[in-house]
Design a protein around this motif. Structure first.
Motif, short mmCIF file in Angstrom:
data_model
loop_
_atom_site.label_atom_id
_atom_site.label_comp_id
_atom_site.label_asym_id
_atom_site.label_seq_id
_atom_site.Cartn_x
_atom_site.Cartn_y
_atom_site.Cartn_z
N ARG A 1 39.71 74.64 78.78
CA ARG A 1 40.45 73.83 79.76
C ARG A 1 41.06 74.65 80.88
O ARG A 1 40.98 74.29 82.03
CB ARG A 1 41.56 73.03 79.06
CG ARG A 1 41.06 71.87 78.27
CD ARG A 1 42.05 71.37 77.24
NE ARG A 1 43.32 71.01 77.82
CZ ARG A 1 44.43 71.73 77.71
NH1 ARG A 1 44.43 72.85 77.04
NH2 ARG A 1 45.55 71.33 78.25
N ASP A 2 41.71 75.76 80.52
CA ASP A 2 42.37 76.53 81.57
C ASP A 2 41.53 77.73 82.04
O ASP A 2 42.04 78.64 82.67
CB ASP A 2 43.78 76.96 81.13
CG ASP A 2 43.77 77.62 79.77
OD1 ASP A 2 42.68 77.71 79.19
OD2 ASP A 2 44.84 78.03 79.29
N LYS B 1 43.93 84.16 72.78
CA LYS B 1 42.62 83.79 73.33
C LYS B 1 41.53 84.77 72.91
O LYS B 1 40.34 84.49 73.03
CB LYS B 1 42.70 83.69 74.86
CG LYS B 1 43.44 82.42 75.30
CD LYS B 1 43.35 82.18 76.77
CE LYS B 1 44.26 81.05 77.21
NZ LYS B 1 43.96 79.76 76.60
N PHE C 1 37.58 71.98 74.76
CA PHE C 1 39.05 72.11 74.75
C PHE C 1 39.56 73.53 75.02
O PHE C 1 40.43 73.72 75.88
CB PHE C 1 39.64 71.56 73.43
CG PHE C 1 41.12 71.42 73.47
CD1 PHE C 1 41.71 70.28 74.00
CD2 PHE C 1 41.95 72.43 73.02
CE1 PHE C 1 43.08 70.15 74.07
CE2 PHE C 1 43.33 72.31 73.08
CZ PHE C 1 43.89 71.17 73.61
#
Lengths: 275, 261
Positions: B128-129, B102, B125
């Protein structure tokens, strides 16, 4: 090549060539079976470990279910209609026309509905999944997902296998219903049978030993279509050529799996739930 | 002519301003990678410092893309160590690796936009988390699109974008998590000279604004000239030469000089 050189070459037995060819093909076949089994194992493992991709699962259910509905409906209707028209003369010869609704019900619910619908879905859904995943693979979209810290197997593969496993049985139930309607119209082309009478005849011939095995095998059909198509797409190579090959292999192998599962399910049903 | 020289000087100054030679962000030591008998990388050593743009040049098939794919473990290396932000990439577990990833942005040669999603969905996208509200996500997407000069492209599908637009959207998607390290795999390949220059300037902007360290794989000498603090030339799986653009164009090695002619 000169005669003397030919004489020095060791003679090859044609049988040994056949053996090498066969062992190579067999080896590849068992290797593929092993890879698919490992792929299925990864699916079950990834399915239970959070996070869960509910949104993507719902999207795939919609795409697989809703977008196949019209094709499945047309196929189911023609299936019921043709089956009725084709069997009527034979049954009429024995004066058994009143058995047509029951015969159609048993044929469609137990065998023809699940198998034909699954084959239609293997063609439409399986090829779509195979081509989409292969295209994602060769254009590095799967790599891009992986690099962004997302688990592409969970996001792409698990959701699609679950969606086919859930939606193929729903499509089969829908196709069965439409096929029975087709059968009703087929009966009424040359006769005059009431709607209520027809469906009473239909349901009188059906019991749980017809419905449960049929439902069970449609779940397996859905799972096998999803698994095989995802496996072929996810492991695509050879660039754009691989996209076509994956779509093709997804359909062929899914269809083969459907017939194998059907043959095993029929045998098991006849042993476990004898009429 | 003078004006262009001034621009080049300004570019060099901005590159130098963010570059911190004390802090090592990426440290690759003795990296080797083979595909069967084809030894693509042999005992490769590279370090990238904070805020530094390192350009990797080399012939096609010389292992440049393999190098950055090993860095994010899209490919497993055969030997050697790869430290990214102090983490040994080769031994991390998958969940630990995802945390490190990340912090790494990867712009693929084809941009690798998700074909089934709109530009907005592509940018959303990677978020998302992340625990962000829809408004925050919308703001980040809009900022990302504006930073690459495409504020109105959000509702388009990737198939509706030109090659240059795809690269820009790919860059915006990569930058949305504000990574510490950027990896560019041939960012200007297949683009016209004007668009290539724009992309090169965007890469430089990313470096100066966000202080990212970058490894840029390219054949484009103009891109290398604009973006590089340091250039590494790969030959036969090894780093054949290393230096600034000005140093390498004066290299005594004819093969190295031929790259810049």
């Amino acid at each position: 090549m000169s005669e003397s050189k030919l004489a020095t070459l060791p003679a090859k037995s044609p049988d040994s060539n056949v053996f090498i060819f066969s062992s190579g093909k067999f080896g590849e076949f068992f290797k593929e079976i092993g890879e698919i089994t490992r792929f299925a194992g990864n699916f079950f493992k990834s399915m239970v470990i959070p996070p869960y991709e509910f949104k993507e699962l719902m999207k795939q259910c919609y795409l697989i279910g809703n977008k196949s509905l019209s094709l499945v409906a047309i196929t189911g209707f023609i299936m019921g209609l043709v089956l009725t028209i084709q069997t009527r003369p034979t049954l009429a010869r024995f004066g058994a026309e009143s058995w047509i609704p029951g015969m159609i019900a048993v044929s469609i619910i137990r065998e023809i509905g699940p198998v034909i619908t699954a084959l239609i879905c293997a063609g439409k859904v399986g090829s779509g999944i195979g081509a989409e995943l292969a295209s994602m693979k060769v254009t590095e979209q799967i790599d891009a997902m992986e690099v962004s810290g997302t688990n592409p197997f969970k996001y792409i593969v698990v959701t699609r296998i679950l969606a086919t496993t859930m939606m193929i049985p729903v499509l089969v139930i829908f196709a069965d219903f439409v096929a029975l309607i087709g059968g009703y119209l087929g009966v009424n082309i040359l006769g005059d049978v009431g709607f209520r009478f027809y469906f009473t005849q239909v349901f009188n011939q059906l019991d749980y030993s017809d419905l449960l095995p049929a439902c069970g095998k449609t779940i397996l059909f859905g799972f096998s279509i999803g698994l095989v198509s995802c496996y072929k797409g996810y492991n695509a190579n050879k660039g754009t050529e691989g996209v076509g090959l994956s779509a093709n292999a997804a359909v062929v192998l899914s269809s083969l799996c459907i017939f194998i599962i059907d043959a095993v399910a029929v045998q098991l049903t006849s042993i476990l739930l004898p009429k | 002519m003078e004006k262009e020289q001034e621009q080049i000087q300004a570019v060099s100054d901005s590159k130098a301003a963010v570059f911190d030679p004390k802090e090592v962000i990426v440290d690759i030591q003795h990296l080797s990678k083979s595909f069967g008998d084809n030894h693509v990388l042999i005992d490769m050593n590279i370090t990238v410092h904070k805020g530094e743009n390192v350009v990797v040049l080399g012939k096609s098939g010389s292992g440049k893309s393999v190098l950055i794919k090993c860095l994010v473990r899209l490919l497993d290396s055969d030997e050697g160590t790869i430290k990214v932000l102090g983490n040994e990439i080769t031994t991390l577990k998958n969940n630990e690796l995802n945390v490190v990833r990340k912090n790494i942005g990867f712009l693929f040669q084809s941009a690798a936009l998700y074909d089934s999603m709109t530009v907005n969905e592509n940018l959303a996208f990677p978020l998302r988390d992340q625990k962000k509200t829809l408004e925050e996500i919308d703001t980040l997407i809009q900022e990302g699109l504006e930073s690459v000069g495409l504020p109105d492209a959000g509702l388009l599908m990737p198939s509706e974008l030109s090659g240059g637009m795809r690269k820009r959207i790919g860059l915006a998607r990569t930058m949305i998590l504000k990574p510490a390290i950027m990896l560019y795999d041939e960012p200007t390949t297949g683009l016209d000279p004007i668009t290539s220059k724009e992309i090169s300037k965007l890469i430089l902007e990313v470096q100066t604004k966000q202080q990212t360290s970058s490894i840029i794989i390219t054949h484009d000498i103009e891109c290398a000239r604009i973006t590089a603090n340091r250039i590494i030339v790969i030959k036969d799986g090894k780093a054949a030469a290393e230096g600034t653009y000005d140093e390498l164009i004066k290299s005594e090695d004819k093969w190295i000089r031929s790259f810049f002619e």
